[in-house]
Scaffold this active site. Structure first.
Site, PDB file in Angstrom:
ATOM      1  N   LYS A   1       7.655 -16.754 -45.481  1.00  0.00           N
ATOM      2  CA  LYS A   1       7.216 -15.393 -45.834  1.00  0.00           C
ATOM      3  C   LYS A   1       8.326 -14.380 -45.580  1.00  0.00           C
ATOM      4  O   LYS A   1       8.601 -13.528 -46.429  1.00  0.00           O
ATOM      5  CB  LYS A   1       5.960 -15.045 -45.024  1.00  0.00           C
ATOM      6  CG  LYS A   1       5.407 -13.651 -45.308  1.00  0.00           C
ATOM      7  CD  LYS A   1       3.916 -13.571 -45.074  1.00  0.00           C
ATOM      8  CE  LYS A   1       3.549 -13.482 -43.608  1.00  0.00           C
ATOM      9  NZ  LYS A   1       3.686 -12.130 -43.049  1.00  0.00           N
TER      10      LYS A   1
ATOM     11  N   SER B   1      11.766  -6.876 -32.135  1.00  0.00           N
ATOM     12  CA  SER B   1      11.158  -6.812 -33.467  1.00  0.00           C
ATOM     13  C   SER B   1      12.198  -6.949 -34.572  1.00  0.00           C
ATOM     14  O   SER B   1      13.068  -6.097 -34.738  1.00  0.00           O
ATOM     15  CB  SER B   1      10.407  -5.491 -33.653  1.00  0.00           C
ATOM     16  OG  SER B   1      10.063  -5.335 -35.017  1.00  0.00           O
TER      17      SER B   1
ATOM     18  N   ASP C   1       4.645 -15.497 -34.066  1.00  0.00           N
ATOM     19  CA  ASP C   1       3.462 -15.641 -34.927  1.00  0.00           C
ATOM     20  C   ASP C   1       2.655 -16.904 -34.602  1.00  0.00           C
ATOM     21  O   ASP C   1       1.613 -17.142 -35.201  1.00  0.00           O
ATOM     22  CB  ASP C   1       3.891 -15.677 -36.401  1.00  0.00           C
ATOM     23  CG  ASP C   1       4.421 -14.319 -36.860  1.00  0.00           C
ATOM     24  OD1 ASP C   1       4.039 -13.297 -36.261  1.00  0.00           O
ATOM     25  OD2 ASP C   1       5.225 -14.291 -37.812  1.00  0.00           O
TER      26      ASP C   1
HETATM   27  C1  S3P Z   1       8.797 -10.600 -39.349  1.00  0.00           C
HETATM   28  C2  S3P Z   1       8.943 -10.207 -38.050  1.00  0.00           C
HETATM   29  C3  S3P Z   1       7.889 -10.357 -37.028  1.00  0.00           C
HETATM   30  C4  S3P Z   1       6.785 -11.306 -37.482  1.00  0.00           C
HETATM   31  C5  S3P Z   1       6.382 -11.085 -38.905  1.00  0.00           C
HETATM   32  C6  S3P Z   1       7.573 -11.243 -39.839  1.00  0.00           C
HETATM   33  C7  S3P Z   1       9.925 -10.387 -40.288  1.00  0.00           C
HETATM   34  O1  S3P Z   1       7.310  -9.081 -36.788  1.00  0.00           O
HETATM   35  O2  S3P Z   1       5.652 -11.185 -36.648  1.00  0.00           O
HETATM   36  O3  S3P Z   1       5.379 -11.994 -39.282  1.00  0.00           O
HETATM   37  O4  S3P Z   1       9.886 -10.963 -41.399  1.00  0.00           O
HETATM   38  O5  S3P Z   1      10.861  -9.656 -39.952  1.00  0.00           O
HETATM   39  P1  S3P Z   1       7.905  -8.077 -35.667  1.00  0.00           P
HETATM   40  O6  S3P Z   1       9.223  -7.619 -36.115  1.00  0.00           O
HETATM   41  O7  S3P Z   1       6.908  -6.947 -35.616  1.00  0.00           O
HETATM   42  O8  S3P Z   1       7.927  -8.891 -34.405  1.00  0.00           O
END
Ligand code: S3P
Length: 451
Positions: A29, A174, A328
């Site tokens: 994703k 994040s 996740d």
């Molecule tokens: C993601 C970062 C994560 C993850 C999300 C996808 C990304 O979130 O939980 O499903 O693609 O950068 P956070 O940056 O809020 O931790």
């Protein structure tokens, strides 16, 4: 808004046969969102194969189309013709991201420094999530934010005439925040510096480099990363971009095979980037039989096939510093822990409170509903398992518009004594539309629980 038409679709999982077979999970994703974002921004054509056609990613595709990119399907592939860095168009309408945190936050970064207005909408889950984490750095770059309720969707951004490059230390672990600042920097003159005290998934850095951005990453002896990006350079489409299989989707099948007696399942083409493999490491410590086969490189990432066999698991302590590499995966780890001998303690879970739902309390409530012994703290969870699944299950779980809560508790139901019902399976299509079909193909029993 989003995928939800209003009617809930309750679904029930129950114990039955062993799971067996070879399957492929859909594309990652995180990487799929970025393929549409960067392909849509770069000049020239990017041909994307293996893309996740989940609702979240499709919303990002619509947003990029609204800002001038051309995206069309060509058999199994998507052809993305980008506008060229600095050349996004002002969208005529609002950008509706449905349930998608990554799509909305990365797009806010990408479009937020342009001298035009963009408006962002989301479903009830996304509208409750904090956006200040990306709005704060954007404000430092000169972006104005108009929101009815402070730093929540719906909101509009108006970029400055010329954005200011900044130096920004990401205050929480994040990847979305890191990425939003880097994408905003693509449209700012000079060098923007992002300091990342704790490493999170590095798909943005790797992919931007592949698309030709002037980006450098340094890591010091304490693991602190400094990322420098020079804005307003050219980005060029990537002739063939292959999206590897999503380890966060594979996680549900891995745990389903581990907890269902006599199972033997192989999942092909799973992304093995070390910023994403924390769950596999934890499951190995718990005694899981997971063979990593045929490890190879695909599109600059390592991928492998995972052969997973039913295993006797034991409880372990999961250190807080592992959280970024499995952020996740805690809901499905809690399910694995429900079948382990002893107690599994998970720490450093503060970010789980701001996911598609408050995942810490949603997991705890789901465990309660099914009689699984556990304790919940402000940023930790401990789960004490029942190795044979005896005496657990039988509950109905509130999913709170959260795909991972729905899939995790369906996996719980595949191996506990009494069936488990989730109140709504609709949101599964945001990230893993093939989930129910794959579980059934492997031999699992799912049935509609509509009254
Ligand atoms: C993601 C970062 C994560 C993850 C999300 C996808 C990304 O979130 O939980 O499903 O693609 O950068 P956070 O940056 O809020 O931790």
């Amino acid at each position: 808004m989003g995928v939800h038409s209003g009617a809930l679709k309750p679904l029930r999982a129950k114990a039955g046969r062993a799971l067996a077979g070879r399957v492929r999970v859909p594309g990652d994703k995180s990487i799929s969102h970025r393929a549409f974002l960067f392909g849509g921004l770069a000049s020239g054509r990017t041909r994307v194969t293996g893309l996740l056609e989940g609702e979240d990613v499709l919303a990002t595709g619509r947003a990029m189309r609204a800002m001038g990119a051309r995206i069309e399907r060509d058999g199994e592939a998507f052809l993305v013709d980008g506008v060229g860095n600095g050349c996004l168009l002002e969208p005529a309408g609002v950008l509706d991201f449905g349930n998608a945190g990554t799509g909305s936050r990365l797009t806010m970064g990408l479009a937020g420094t342009y001298d035009f207005t963009t408006t962002y909408l989301g479903d009830a889950s996304l509208s409750a999530r904090p956006m200040g984490r990306v709005l704060d750095p954007l404000r430092l770059m000169g972006t104005q934010v108009l929101a009815r309720s402070r730093d929540r969707l719906p909101l509009s951004l108006r970029g400055p005439r010329v954005a200011a490059p900044i130096s920004y230390r990401v205050p929480m672990a994040s990847a979305q925040v890191k990425s939003a600042v880097l994408l905003a920097a693509l449209n700012a003159p000079g060098i923007t510096t992002v300091i990342e005290p704790v490493m999170t998934r590095d798909h943005t850095e790797k992919m931007l480099e592949g698309f030709g951005a002037a980006i450098e990453v340094e890591q010091d002896a304490h693991g602190v990363r400094t990322i420098r990006l020079e804005g307003q350079g050219e980005l060029k489409g990537v002739a063939d971009f292959a999206v590897p299989g999503d380890p966060s989707s594979a996680a549900f099948l891995v745990v389903a095979a581990l907890v269902t007696p006599d199972s033997d399942v192989t999942i092909e083409n799973v992304l093995m980037n070390p910023t994403r493999t924390g769950l596999l490491e934890t499951l190995a410590e718990m005694g899981a039989s997971i063979e990593v086969l045929n490890e190879r490189s695909s599109g600059g990432e390592s991928v492998a096939d995972l052969r997973v066999r039913h295993s006797a698991l034991k409880g372990v302590d999961v250190p807080a510093d592992r959280a970024p590499s499995m952020i996740d995966e805690y809901p499905i780890l809690a399910v694995a822990a429900a079948f382990a001998e002893g107690t599994t303690r998970m720490q450093g879970l503060d970010e789980l409170r701001v996911k598609e739902s408050d995942r810490l309390s949603a997991v705890a409530a789901g465990l309660s509903a099914n009689g699984v012994e556990h304790r919940e703290g402000e940023d930790w969870l401990s789960v004490t398992g029942r190795p044979d699944g005896r005496g657990i299950g039988g509950g109905t779980v509130a999913t709170h518009l959260d795909h991972r809560i729905a899939m995790s508790f369906l996996v719980l139901g595949l191996a506990c004594e009494a069936p488990v019902t989730v109140d709504d399976a609709t949101m599964i299509s945001t990230s893993f539309p093939e989930f129910t079909g794959l579980i059934e193909r492997l031999g699992g029993t799912l049935e509609s629980a509509e009254a």
